[in-house]
Design an enzyme around this catalytic site. Structure first.
Site, PDB file in Angstrom:
ATOM      1  N   HIS A 295       0.834  -1.212   0.000  1.00  0.00           N
ATOM      2  CA  HIS A 295       0.000   0.000   0.000  1.00  0.00           C
ATOM      3  C   HIS A 295       0.870   1.263   0.000  1.00  0.00           C
ATOM      4  O   HIS A 295       0.469   2.303   0.503  1.00  0.00           O
ATOM      5  CB  HIS A 295      -1.000  -0.004   1.167  1.00  0.00           C
ATOM      6  CG  HIS A 295      -2.122  -0.980   0.941  1.00  0.00           C
ATOM      7  ND1 HIS A 295      -3.383  -0.602   0.557  1.00  0.00           N
ATOM      8  CD2 HIS A 295      -2.146  -2.330   1.014  1.00  0.00           C
ATOM      9  CE1 HIS A 295      -4.149  -1.674   0.427  1.00  0.00           C
ATOM     10  NE2 HIS A 295      -3.413  -2.744   0.692  1.00  0.00           N
TER      11      HIS A 295
ATOM     12  N   ASP B 105       2.472   1.971  -3.101  1.00  0.00           N
ATOM     13  CA  ASP B 105       2.588   2.413  -4.506  1.00  0.00           C
ATOM     14  C   ASP B 105       1.727   3.641  -4.793  1.00  0.00           C
ATOM     15  O   ASP B 105       2.177   4.598  -5.409  1.00  0.00           O
ATOM     16  CB  ASP B 105       2.348   1.270  -5.509  1.00  0.00           C
ATOM     17  CG  ASP B 105       0.985   0.608  -5.454  1.00  0.00           C
ATOM     18  OD1 ASP B 105       0.179   0.905  -4.534  1.00  0.00           O
ATOM     19  OD2 ASP B 105       0.708  -0.236  -6.344  1.00  0.00           O
TER      20      ASP B 105
ATOM     21  N   GLY C  84      -7.964 -13.885  -7.393  1.00  0.00           N
ATOM     22  CA  GLY C  84      -8.424 -13.274  -6.147  1.00  0.00           C
ATOM     23  C   GLY C  84      -7.525 -13.562  -4.956  1.00  0.00           C
ATOM     24  O   GLY C  84      -7.889 -13.327  -3.816  1.00  0.00           O
TER      25      GLY C  84
ATOM     26  N   SER D 144      -1.969 -11.044  -8.493  1.00  0.00           N
ATOM     27  CA  SER D 144      -2.036 -10.240  -9.723  1.00  0.00           C
ATOM     28  C   SER D 144      -2.330 -11.029 -10.987  1.00  0.00           C
ATOM     29  O   SER D 144      -1.675 -10.839 -12.020  1.00  0.00           O
ATOM     30  CB  SER D 144      -0.737  -9.453  -9.929  1.00  0.00           C
ATOM     31  OG  SER D 144      -0.587  -8.552  -8.894  1.00  0.00           O
TER      32      SER D 144
ATOM     33  N   SER E 253      -4.858 -10.410 -12.689  1.00  0.00           N
ATOM     34  CA  SER E 253      -5.370  -9.429 -13.652  1.00  0.00           C
ATOM     35  C   SER E 253      -4.244  -8.663 -14.338  1.00  0.00           C
ATOM     36  O   SER E 253      -4.312  -8.424 -15.544  1.00  0.00           O
ATOM     37  CB  SER E 253      -6.387  -8.475 -13.025  1.00  0.00           C
ATOM     38  OG  SER E 253      -6.103  -8.224 -11.703  1.00  0.00           O
TER      39      SER E 253
ATOM     40  N   ASP F 202       1.623  -3.759  -9.646  1.00  0.00           N
ATOM     41  CA  ASP F 202       1.400  -5.064 -10.267  1.00  0.00           C
ATOM     42  C   ASP F 202       1.732  -5.032 -11.757  1.00  0.00           C
ATOM     43  O   ASP F 202       2.342  -5.952 -12.298  1.00  0.00           O
ATOM     44  CB  ASP F 202      -0.067  -5.499 -10.074  1.00  0.00           C
ATOM     45  CG  ASP F 202      -0.472  -5.453  -8.611  1.00  0.00           C
ATOM     46  OD1 ASP F 202       0.424  -5.390  -7.746  1.00  0.00           O
ATOM     47  OD2 ASP F 202      -1.682  -5.466  -8.330  1.00  0.00           O
TER      48      ASP F 202
HETATM   49  C1  GLA Z   1      -3.031  -4.351  -4.960  1.00  0.00           C
HETATM   50  C2  GLA Z   1      -2.919  -3.192  -5.939  1.00  0.00           C
HETATM   51  C3  GLA Z   1      -1.502  -2.617  -5.934  1.00  0.00           C
HETATM   52  C4  GLA Z   1      -1.028  -2.307  -4.517  1.00  0.00           C
HETATM   53  C5  GLA Z   1      -1.276  -3.498  -3.597  1.00  0.00           C
HETATM   54  C6  GLA Z   1      -0.956  -3.188  -2.162  1.00  0.00           C
HETATM   55  O1  GLA Z   1      -2.238  -5.420  -5.408  1.00  0.00           O
HETATM   56  O2  GLA Z   1      -3.234  -3.623  -7.234  1.00  0.00           O
HETATM   57  O3  GLA Z   1      -1.445  -1.466  -6.751  1.00  0.00           O
HETATM   58  O4  GLA Z   1      -1.639  -1.144  -4.037  1.00  0.00           O
HETATM   59  O5  GLA Z   1      -2.617  -3.948  -3.671  1.00  0.00           O
HETATM   60  O6  GLA Z   1       0.405  -3.002  -1.991  1.00  0.00           O
END
Ligand code: GLA
Length: 391
Positions: A39, A41, A125, A129, A131, A175
């Site tokens: 959290h 980025d 989910g 990542s 997606s 991501d």
């Molecule tokens: C998700 C979001 C990222 C990042 C993380 C937490 O993966 O897609 O951009 O904010 O949560 O680090």
């Protein structure tokens, strides 16, 4: 490696069945695990993810018209859309490739239609990542067929734009950056403000053996397109506004400590996580460069506590999992990874003791939660790439 070739084979065989020819082009893009920097980025801070050997494989050939027709083996569905007339439908996997087409065209790229088959092995989910992997595989496909050069940072930004504006998930850049720009054998320190990157190797264990990155999936799930993620973003923005700066990246730890007592407690905890997490992430990259696995592990453990107590994005299962991992002597450190609220933890483990680690952590987790975890030992892998193309 075995999994990789089997998915590659599956999409190739299915392509052959559908189109009567071997696929002229095969691309892949990976999922990711974040070692530290959570959290941060969207606060213009630092992250330290690595691309993993799980991703999306896409076999395809160009079409002469503006149609994109892509069959997903995972969903057993074919999505069809027209580049000259992109329409949002209900949410679903097809919105990701469509969103990437939209973002590329909005930014002046002339695209060519194509048809193909895709399959993936990133659990959905889980905070790994899947997606971003789908977005970057699509970007790679368009780049190869439409004849523009591959610019990893630009493709990451446009994939993020697709996710923010087309899909409606207000994620940061981490991501997409790692799925676009990852490199085998390395994690990537990303400055999410400048988008400068630095490759950092996994550190060896103090006895000279290797270390392994182990993903510990609690199997608990919570969609990211829900309110909790956006709520955290807003709380961070409120904290930055209090300090009169654009983002929490701009608040030093000394400035924070000087003002901390004047902040409302919830805002204080959220800001504390982000500000200290940025420092931990920079220190973690240094620890990796200095081949210091114990220090990296310690920073991971501290990051978990910060996410549990200050940012409040862990659930009971993630806490049980991280603690079960940390309790193993062969584990240097463990923490929740990804967006949070459910999903996976990540652990750094002495490579030669991985099998025992997996057994012990599975047992402990199962005993305490009645859930069967899924555990993946993963390799730092390359970002979105062309697997095979016409000679
Ligand atoms: C998700 C979001 C990222 C990042 C993380 C937490 O993966 O897609 O951009 O904010 O949560 O680090």
């Amino acid at each position: 490696m075995k999994k990789k070739s089997s998915l590659q084979e599956q999409v190739s065989v299915e392509f052959q069945n559908k189109f009567g020819t071997a696929p002229p082009l095969l691309v892949q893009a990976p999922g990711r695990v974040n070692l530290i920097g959570e959290h941060t980025d969207y606060n213009d801070g630092f992250v330290l993810p690595m691309a993993i050997d799980r991703g999306i494989w896409l076999a395809l050939q160009p079409r002469e018209d503006d149609q994109v027709a892509v069959h997903s083996l995972d969903f057993g569905e074919t999505a069809v859309f027209h580049l000259n007339n992109l329409q949002q439908t209900q949410s679903g996997w097809a919105e990701y490739p469509k969103g990437v087409a939209w973002a590329l065209q909005e930014n002046g790229y002339a695209l060519r239609g194509w048809e193909g088959v895709l399959a993936g092995n990133v659990p959905k989910g889980a905070g790994l990542s899947s997606s971003a992997a789908l977005e970057l595989a699509t970007a790679r496909a368009f780049q190869q067929l439409s004849g523009f050069s591959w610019d990893a940072v630009q493709m990451a930004k446009l994939s993020q734009l697709a996710e923010n504006k087309w899909v409606g998930m207000n994620c940061g850049i981490m991501d997409q950056m790692i799925s676009a720009a990852g490199e085998a054998g390395h994690a990537l320190l990303i400055d999410c403000r400048s988008l400068e990157t630095q490759l950092v190797p996994l550190p060896p264990a103090p006895d000279g053996s290797g270390t392994a990155v182990v993903i510990l999936d609690t199997t608990t799930r919570r969609g990211l397109v829900d309110s909790a993620y956006n709520e955290r973003r807003q709380q961070c923005e409120a904290a930055a506004a209090y300090f009169g700066v654009p983002t929490l990246r701009d608040v030093s730890i000394s400035k924070f400590l000087a003002e901390a007592d004047n902040l409302e407690p919830l805002t204080r905890r959220r800001a504390k996580h982000v500000i200290t997490e940025n420092l931990r992430t920079l220190n973690a990259a240094k620890a990796m460069q200095n081949a210091d696995a114990p220090l990296l592990g310690q920073l991971m453990n501290e990051s978990h506590i910060s996410m549990r107590d200050d940012f409040e994005i862990t659930n009971d299962e993630l806490n049980v999992m991280a603690e079960a991992a940390q309790a193993q002597p062969c584990c240097f450190g463990a923490r929740m990874t990804g967006g949070g609220f459910a999903g996976c933890a990540v652990a750094l483990v002495h490579e030669e003791m991985v099998a025992d680690f997996v057994t012990a952590v599975s047992q402990k987790y199962q005993q305490q939660t009645n859930l069967s975890p899924k555990i993946y030992v993963c390799q730092p892998s390359p970002g979105a790439s062309v697997v095979s193309q016409p000679n």
